[in-house]
Structure formats: C-alpha cells, structure tokens
Design an enzyme around this catalytic site. Structure first.
Site, mmCIF file in Angstrom:
data_model
loop_
_atom_site.group_PDB
_atom_site.id
_atom_site.type_symbol
_atom_site.label_atom_id
_atom_site.label_comp_id
_atom_site.label_asym_id
_atom_site.label_seq_id
_atom_site.Cartn_x
_atom_site.Cartn_y
_atom_site.Cartn_z
ATOM 1 N N HIS A 6 43.255 39.145 41.511
ATOM 2 C CA HIS A 6 43.580 37.989 40.678
ATOM 3 C C HIS A 6 42.755 36.773 41.082
ATOM 4 O O HIS A 6 42.152 36.734 42.143
ATOM 5 C CB HIS A 6 45.079 37.650 40.711
ATOM 6 N N GLU A 53 46.439 34.162 37.927
ATOM 7 C CA GLU A 53 47.664 33.602 38.492
ATOM 8 C C GLU A 53 47.699 32.105 38.198
ATOM 9 O O GLU A 53 46.821 31.359 38.617
ATOM 10 C CB GLU A 53 47.694 33.817 40.000
ATOM 11 N N HIS A 72 33.723 28.674 36.707
ATOM 12 C CA HIS A 72 34.386 29.109 35.488
ATOM 13 C C HIS A 72 34.963 30.501 35.661
ATOM 14 O O HIS A 72 34.569 31.240 36.552
ATOM 15 C CB HIS A 72 33.423 29.096 34.292
ATOM 16 N N GLU A 125 34.050 31.007 30.239
ATOM 17 C CA GLU A 125 32.901 31.555 29.523
ATOM 18 C C GLU A 125 33.347 32.810 28.790
ATOM 19 O O GLU A 125 34.012 33.669 29.363
ATOM 20 C CB GLU A 125 31.784 31.894 30.520
#
Length: 134
Positions: A6, A53, A72, A125
């Site tokens: 994550h 998360e 990003h 993105e």
C-alpha cells in the site's frame, strides 16, 4: 522478495476522498480501522491487491502542506481518451492529455497520460496501458 502492499496519504475529509477515489478509479473500501485519534481507510479495486491507505487524523481542520517531496500516484487504464472524457464528465478536472516523446517531434511517445488532483491536492498520473506501463 518484498511485495508492495500500500501507499499512504493523509486526507482531510474522509467522505470526499472516498468519493473521489471511487468515481475516478473504482477504488472501494477494503477495510476501515477506527482509532481514538485517527482512522485508516484501505481502498482497492479488483485489478490487484495493492491498496491506497487514507489516514484521517481526527480533529484536523487545516489542509495538509504537501511539501515538495511528494511526487504522484499512478494508475494505468486501457482507454486513456475515454477515461479523460469520463473524468471531465464527472467534474474531476483532469489536466490536458500529454504524449511524452523525449526523442522529440516525429518520434514515438514512450507514454501518454494526464494528471488529476484529488480533493487534498495529491497529484495522480493516469497512463495509457502500453509498453512498461502495464
């Protein structure tokens, strides 16, 4: 071998963020852990088990300073043009489509993409599925 599971970002408004990530990328709540001072919300979609998360610090009223270290998140899609149009129709304010061709005019692009910001200003993105972006 390590496995990425994550990425965490801090968000100000849980409901607004969940709505954005659901409408934009089809991420649904996989788990929600509520603690005294904060809540962790894990989002994912059926494409894979990697999760986003969201950390919601209770009592926080001012937006987070994203600083200059954050880059990003990236998502890949099968039809970039259709997704860009869908984002516009959803009112998600995607930026312009870009064909990145570092070899200059007349060379094949290595990627096509657009960026969008989530409600807290995190940059995301969205790439056309191709080449190394699978």
């Amino acid at each position: 071998m390590a496995k990425a599971i994550h990425s965490m970002i801090r968000v100000l408004d849980e409901a607004r963020s969940i709505d954005f990530y659901d409408r934009a990328f089809g991420l649904k709540i996989a788990d929600r852990l509520d603690f005294e001072n904060f809540t962790l919300v894990y989002l994912r979609n059926p494409e894979n088990d990697f999760e986003l998360e969201l950390t919601v610090n209770k009592g926080r009223a001012e937006p987070y300073d994203l600083g200059d270290g954050y880059g990003h998140l990236a998502f890949v899609v099968d039809d970039l043009d259709a997704e860009h149009a869908r984002f516009e129709a959803e009112g998600l304010a995607p930026r312009k489509l870009v064909a990145f061709a570092p070899g200059g005019p007349g060379t094949d692009p290595i990627a096509r993409f657009f960026f969008v910001a989530d409600p807290d200003g995190y940059q995301i993105e969205v790439l056309q599925r191709a080449g190394r972006y699978q």
